[in-house]
Design a protein around this motif. Structure first.
Motif, PDB file in Angstrom:
ATOM      1  N   PRO A  61      31.970  27.342  79.932  1.00 45.02           N
ATOM      2  CA  PRO A  61      32.947  26.426  79.820  1.00 45.02           C
ATOM      3  C   PRO A  61      33.572  27.504  80.537  1.00 45.02           C
ATOM      4  O   PRO A  61      34.834  26.344  81.214  1.00 45.02           O
ATOM      5  CB  PRO A  61      33.275  26.226  78.526  1.00 45.02           C
ATOM      6  CG  PRO A  61      32.606  27.846  77.632  1.00 45.02           C
ATOM      7  CD  PRO A  61      31.819  28.375  78.324  1.00 45.02           C
ATOM      8  N   GLN A  62      34.384  28.013  81.387  1.00 50.18           N
ATOM      9  CA  GLN A  62      35.789  28.476  82.004  1.00 50.18           C
ATOM     10  C   GLN A  62      35.247  28.004  83.463  1.00 50.18           C
ATOM     11  O   GLN A  62      35.978  27.880  84.002  1.00 50.18           O
ATOM     12  CB  GLN A  62      35.155  30.357  82.650  1.00 50.18           C
ATOM     13  CG  GLN A  62      36.005  30.370  83.568  1.00 50.18           C
ATOM     14  CD  GLN A  62      37.534  30.569  82.428  1.00 50.18           C
ATOM     15  OE1 GLN A  62      37.717  31.519  81.274  1.00 50.18           O
ATOM     16  NE2 GLN A  62      39.404  30.881  83.198  1.00 50.18           N
ATOM     17  N   ASP A  63      34.334  27.874  83.566  1.00 53.67           N
ATOM     18  CA  ASP A  63      34.235  26.556  84.988  1.00 53.67           C
ATOM     19  C   ASP A  63      34.825  25.390  84.750  1.00 53.67           C
ATOM     20  O   ASP A  63      35.338  25.045  85.302  1.00 53.67           O
ATOM     21  CB  ASP A  63      32.540  26.611  85.286  1.00 53.67           C
ATOM     22  CG  ASP A  63      31.757  27.114  85.879  1.00 53.67           C
ATOM     23  OD1 ASP A  63      32.266  27.797  86.636  1.00 53.67           O
ATOM     24  OD2 ASP A  63      30.398  27.398  85.263  1.00 53.67           O
ATOM     25  N   LEU A  64      34.991  25.037  83.496  1.00 54.73           N
ATOM     26  CA  LEU A  64      35.520  23.522  83.145  1.00 54.73           C
ATOM     27  C   LEU A  64      37.430  24.053  83.112  1.00 54.73           C
ATOM     28  O   LEU A  64      37.988  23.067  83.372  1.00 54.73           O
ATOM     29  CB  LEU A  64      34.865  23.356  81.578  1.00 54.73           C
ATOM     30  CG  LEU A  64      36.180  21.561  81.027  1.00 54.73           C
ATOM     31  CD1 LEU A  64      35.935  20.397  82.086  1.00 54.73           C
ATOM     32  CD2 LEU A  64      36.144  21.568  79.807  1.00 54.73           C
ATOM     33  N   ILE A  65      37.203  25.081  82.669  1.00 51.96           N
ATOM     34  CA  ILE A  65      39.536  25.702  82.775  1.00 51.96           C
ATOM     35  C   ILE A  65      39.426  25.544  83.973  1.00 51.96           C
ATOM     36  O   ILE A  65      40.472  25.796  84.556  1.00 51.96           O
ATOM     37  CB  ILE A  65      39.179  26.853  81.938  1.00 51.96           C
ATOM     38  CG1 ILE A  65      38.768  26.632  80.361  1.00 51.96           C
ATOM     39  CG2 ILE A  65      40.435  27.230  81.826  1.00 51.96           C
ATOM     40  CD1 ILE A  65      39.072  27.373  79.565  1.00 51.96           C
ATOM     41  N   ASP A  66      38.963  26.099  85.048  1.00 50.04           N
ATOM     42  CA  ASP A  66      38.774  26.589  86.847  1.00 50.04           C
ATOM     43  C   ASP A  66      38.923  25.430  87.559  1.00 50.04           C
ATOM     44  O   ASP A  66      39.296  25.419  88.581  1.00 50.04           O
ATOM     45  CB  ASP A  66      37.837  27.236  87.158  1.00 50.04           C
ATOM     46  CG  ASP A  66      38.292  28.755  86.215  1.00 50.04           C
ATOM     47  OD1 ASP A  66      38.960  29.247  85.431  1.00 50.04           O
ATOM     48  OD2 ASP A  66      37.594  29.800  86.533  1.00 50.04           O
ATOM     49  N   GLY A  67      39.001  23.381  87.032  1.00 53.17           N
ATOM     50  CA  GLY A  67      37.892  23.077  87.479  1.00 53.17           C
ATOM     51  C   GLY A  67      36.976  22.655  88.795  1.00 53.17           C
ATOM     52  O   GLY A  67      36.936  22.252  89.495  1.00 53.17           O
ATOM     53  N   HIS A  68      35.922  23.566  88.416  1.00 52.51           N
ATOM     54  CA  HIS A  68      35.189  23.327  88.600  1.00 52.51           C
ATOM     55  C   HIS A  68      34.283  22.370  88.401  1.00 52.51           C
ATOM     56  O   HIS A  68      33.297  22.121  89.038  1.00 52.51           O
ATOM     57  CB  HIS A  68      33.920  24.918  88.812  1.00 52.51           C
ATOM     58  CG  HIS A  68      35.475  26.345  89.118  1.00 52.51           C
ATOM     59  ND1 HIS A  68      34.660  27.034  89.044  1.00 52.51           N
ATOM     60  CD2 HIS A  68      35.855  26.189  90.454  1.00 52.51           C
ATOM     61  CE1 HIS A  68      35.753  28.127  89.814  1.00 52.51           C
ATOM     62  NE2 HIS A  68      35.751  27.668  90.623  1.00 52.51           N
ATOM     63  N   THR A  69      34.658  22.002  87.260  1.00 52.96           N
ATOM     64  CA  THR A  69      33.568  20.696  86.611  1.00 52.96           C
ATOM     65  C   THR A  69      33.905  19.575  86.142  1.00 52.96           C
ATOM     66  O   THR A  69      35.373  20.399  86.122  1.00 52.96           O
ATOM     67  CB  THR A  69      32.673  21.157  85.813  1.00 52.96           C
ATOM     68  OG1 THR A  69      31.588  19.775  85.585  1.00 52.96           O
ATOM     69  CG2 THR A  69      32.713  21.373  84.728  1.00 52.96           C
ATOM     70  N   ASP A  70      33.866  18.412  85.599  1.00 50.97           N
ATOM     71  CA  ASP A  70      34.920  17.496  85.288  1.00 50.97           C
ATOM     72  C   ASP A  70      34.575  17.578  83.670  1.00 50.97           C
ATOM     73  O   ASP A  70      35.674  17.260  82.887  1.00 50.97           O
ATOM     74  CB  ASP A  70      34.626  16.107  85.538  1.00 50.97           C
ATOM     75  CG  ASP A  70      35.921  16.263  87.222  1.00 50.97           C
ATOM     76  OD1 ASP A  70      36.973  16.743  87.531  1.00 50.97           O
ATOM     77  OD2 ASP A  70      35.300  15.677  88.221  1.00 50.97           O
ATOM     78  N   ALA A  71      33.074  17.530  83.559  1.00 47.91           N
ATOM     79  CA  ALA A  71      32.872  16.955  81.816  1.00 47.91           C
ATOM     80  C   ALA A  71      32.315  18.432  82.036  1.00 47.91           C
ATOM     81  O   ALA A  71      30.600  18.910  82.865  1.00 47.91           O
ATOM     82  CB  ALA A  71      31.980  15.773  81.780  1.00 47.91           C
ATOM     83  N   TYR A  72      31.358  19.198  80.657  1.00 50.67           N
ATOM     84  CA  TYR A  72      31.004  20.069  80.443  1.00 50.67           C
ATOM     85  C   TYR A  72      30.141  19.871  79.187  1.00 50.67           C
ATOM     86  O   TYR A  72      30.877  19.314  78.033  1.00 50.67           O
ATOM     87  CB  TYR A  72      31.490  21.400  80.177  1.00 50.67           C
ATOM     88  CG  TYR A  72      30.561  22.930  80.193  1.00 50.67           C
ATOM     89  CD1 TYR A  72      30.208  23.632  80.177  1.00 50.67           C
ATOM     90  CD2 TYR A  72      30.408  22.970  78.709  1.00 50.67           C
ATOM     91  CE1 TYR A  72      29.155  24.778  81.026  1.00 50.67           C
ATOM     92  CE2 TYR A  72      29.972  24.065  78.671  1.00 50.67           C
ATOM     93  CZ  TYR A  72      29.332  25.034  79.468  1.00 50.67           C
ATOM     94  OH  TYR A  72      28.508  26.290  78.880  1.00 50.67           O
ATOM     95  N   ASN A  73      28.510  19.813  79.016  1.00 53.60           N
ATOM     96  CA  ASN A  73      28.276  19.196  78.386  1.00 53.60           C
ATOM     97  C   ASN A  73      27.516  20.767  77.646  1.00 53.60           C
ATOM     98  O   ASN A  73      27.589  22.292  77.717  1.00 53.60           O
ATOM     99  CB  ASN A  73      26.741  19.019  78.875  1.00 53.60           C
ATOM    100  CG  ASN A  73      25.267  19.158  78.085  1.00 53.60           C
ATOM    101  OD1 ASN A  73      24.236  19.181  78.519  1.00 53.60           O
ATOM    102  ND2 ASN A  73      25.613  18.700  76.521  1.00 53.60           N
ATOM    103  N   GLY A  74      28.302  20.727  76.587  1.00 53.31           N
ATOM    104  CA  GLY A  74      28.653  22.171  75.730  1.00 53.31           C
ATOM    105  C   GLY A  74      27.977  20.842  74.150  1.00 53.31           C
ATOM    106  O   GLY A  74      27.314  19.968  73.881  1.00 53.31           O
ATOM    107  N   TYR A  75      27.821  21.833  72.475  1.00 54.20           N
ATOM    108  CA  TYR A  75      27.843  21.715  71.615  1.00 54.20           C
ATOM    109  C   TYR A  75      29.308  21.566  71.008  1.00 54.20           C
ATOM    110  O   TYR A  75      29.912  22.496  70.557  1.00 54.20           O
ATOM    111  CB  TYR A  75      26.963  23.040  70.650  1.00 54.20           C
ATOM    112  CG  TYR A  75      25.885  22.971  70.486  1.00 54.20           C
ATOM    113  CD1 TYR A  75      25.017  21.776  71.539  1.00 54.20           C
ATOM    114  CD2 TYR A  75      25.149  23.541  69.804  1.00 54.20           C
ATOM    115  CE1 TYR A  75      23.816  21.973  71.542  1.00 54.20           C
ATOM    116  CE2 TYR A  75      23.583  22.887  69.825  1.00 54.20           C
ATOM    117  CZ  TYR A  75      23.193  22.449  71.346  1.00 54.20           C
ATOM    118  OH  TYR A  75      21.279  22.399  70.957  1.00 54.20           O
TER     119      TYR A  75
END
Length: 556
Positions: free
Chosen positions: A173-187
């Motif tokens: 999920p660090q990719d969400l914080i760093d702006g590498h993605t806009d939406a992250y598929n998590g639990y």
């Protein structure tokens, strides 16, 4: 002359006695060989029931020896291991039905989670509030079928899968914080804790709030094992459910055990967060542990077909486990004999009153037809009573009915609930200058523009005149204020009818424990009045607690 038995006589006799004793003991009779359970991920509270069934001796009391195998990176798919006969039981998501529809011999024994934990996670400052806002955005999704419910949610909301920029998940999920993605598929039970620890505000888009509700953590077995050893399969299932009952009733004890013996890498705080999130998905107070509804499985199967993941037919009799009970044949014979006697008596009575029965059936048919017509009329009247004629949205009467239910749910489960009160600015001038017909068209267009930016779970009501109310379950104050600001901009951005541009003022309030519906509406109404006094075309939000004050800036 008789002789005493030698050793070659004694050993077979002793073996027969020991074997007979083993089969007389109910627990030992089932222990043919150790059973292997394959988990779908690394040890955590997600599998607490199985750990507690083993720790408390429930498997042993059932005559079973069970080995619990962790999953995670580098381990085979649990269903593949089950089909290869490497394990006896496996935990999977609802994708188990795909294997069944492909002709694989899998049987669903129980569904532990009544709703899936899979969600889209977005940053709070992303401007993404609904699935519609994901169009054109980067989404980091797990492989199918893990992300099936998220994709179905997009499709149900009218977003084609080729309208989003799909990225393979990095499981970070660090990719969400760093702006590498806009939406992250998590639990919902995992990544939100991680983000909270780093003080990163976030927002969740949950499939179940958009009508997509998949089972998760489905306990399954091989059809051949069920055919050969049904008693053993049932004993394992009942002991596992007993373990889950204990784990949910003794959460802290279960957390300590998992942390000490299975998952020392996860903190106690993380395990507690996970336990609370999963308890809300398991819903033990409302649903029997492991319950599976055949109708829901049919809907889930249709969704997988829609995604192109499954084909073939769903045979629920073969796919869903039904507990087999032993039959007392003597009682059965008595029932059959009594049934035959009863049948003879009923037949004699039926022959005597056949003509009367035919007349009665015709009368029942006429009454049923009249009742159906009355029901349709009542449904139509109810729709007319609940729907505002001009805007097509809920009336104040229907809104109050739904809002009271939402407040009861928020009070029971501790979930947030917010309300937006909005009013068109200077609407009287439109009526005076252009006539009431034009004013009606402006109100109708406003309702449609508002509705297009709301979730299906949100309730939009025409409160009266040019006033509207929006009720948002599962929504905290900060998110509601951001949505109100977005709606304010959408209203002002383009004419609602012909070349008429209008603006609106908004008041936003969050329900507080013990607060009535009238108090909640009055709170938002006072904030709306403040927005009017402040110059109109504004959003005024209820003051937030001090611990939330720094999360979002002021709204104007």
């Amino acid at each position: 002359m008789p002789t005493s038995p030698g050793p070659h006589h004694t050993r077979p006799l002793l073996a027969q006695v020991v074997l007979a004793l083993l089969f007389c003991l109910p627990g030992l009779a089932l222990t043919a060989e150790p059973l292997r359970l394959q988990l779908r991920w690394l040890p955590q509270f997600q599998f607490a029931g199985y750990y507690m069934a083993q720790e408390k001796g429930y498997y042993r009391e059932a005559g079973l020896e069970v080995e619990i195998l962790p999953g995670g990176p580098g381990t085979p798919n649990p269903i593949d291991s089950l089909l290869a006969r490497e394990v006896d039981f496996a935990i999977s998501n609802s994708g188990l039905v795909i294997a069944h529809m492909a002709g694989k011999p899998v049987v669903a024994l129980a569904a532990l989670m009544q709703s899936s934990p899979s969600v889209w996670i977005v940053r709070a400052d992303s401007g993404i509030y609904t699935p519609h806002d994901l169009a054109g955005k980067r989404v980091m999704a797990m492989p199918l079928p893990e992300s099936a419910e998220l994709r179905i949610m997009l499709m149900r909301e009218g977003i084609r899968l080729d309208q989003v920029q799909e990225q393979p998940t990095s499981f970070n999920p660090q990719d969400l914080i760093d702006g590498h993605t806009d939406a992250y598929n998590g639990y919902v039970s995992n990544e939100p804790f991680w983000l909270q620890q780093r003080q990163v505000p976030y927002r969740l888009l949950k499939p179940r709030e958009y009508g997509v509700n998949f089972y998760n953590d489905v306990l399954s077995t091989h059809a051949d094992l069920l055919h050969r050893r049904p008693e053993q399969v049932d004993a394992f299932l009942q002991a596992s459910l007993r373990g889950w009952q204990y784990a949910l009733e003794h959460i802290e004890e279960s957390i300590q055990l998992i942390h000490q013996q299975h998952a020392p890498q996860k903190s106690l705080a993380h395990l507690r967060f996970e336990a609370e999130a999963l308890r809300q998905l398991i819903m033990p107070e409302l649903v029997q542990l492991g319950h599976m509804n055949p109708g829901r499985w049919e809907t889930i199967a249709q969704h997988y077909v829609q995604l192109g993941l499954a084909q073939g037919s769903l045979d629920l009799d073969r796919f869903l486990y039904t507990r087999r009970l032993e039959t007392d044949h003597r009682l059965l014979y008595q029932i059959v004999a009594g049934g035959l006697l009863t049948l003879l008596l009923v037949t004699a009575i039926a022959l005597r009153f056949a003509h009367l029965s035919a007349r009665l059936r015709r009368e029942v048919g006429r009454r049923r037809e009249a009742e159906e017509q009355l029901l349709q009329s009542n449904q139509r009247l109810e729709e007319l009573a609940n729907t505002d004629r001009l805007t097509g949205q809920w009336t104040r009467r229907k809104f109050e009915e739904v809002a009271l239910q939402a407040i009861a749910g928020a009070e029971r489960y501790g979930e947030p609930l917010s309300l937006i009160f909005l009013d068109l600015d200077h609407f009287k001038q439109i009526n005076d200058q252009h006539g009431h017909d034009v004013g009606d068209k402006v109100l109708s267009a406003l309702a449609q523009r508002l509705r297009s930016h709301l979730r299906k779970a949100d309730s939009l009501c025409r409160w009266g005149g040019e006033e509207f109310v929006i009720l948002m379950p599962h929504t905290e104050l900060g998110h509601a204020c951001e949505l109100a600001e977005k709606l304010r901009g959408q209203v002002a951005s383009a004419p609602l009818y012909a070349d008429l541009r209008v603006t609106a003022s908004f008041g936003v309030s969050q329900w507080q424990p013990g607060q009535s519906l009238n108090q909640l509406v009055d709170s938002a109404d006072r904030l709306l009045y403040r927005a009017k006094q402040g110059g109109r075309n504004r959003v005024e939000c209820m003051p937030r607690p001090a611990d939330q004050a720094g999360e979002l800036g002021s709204r104007t």
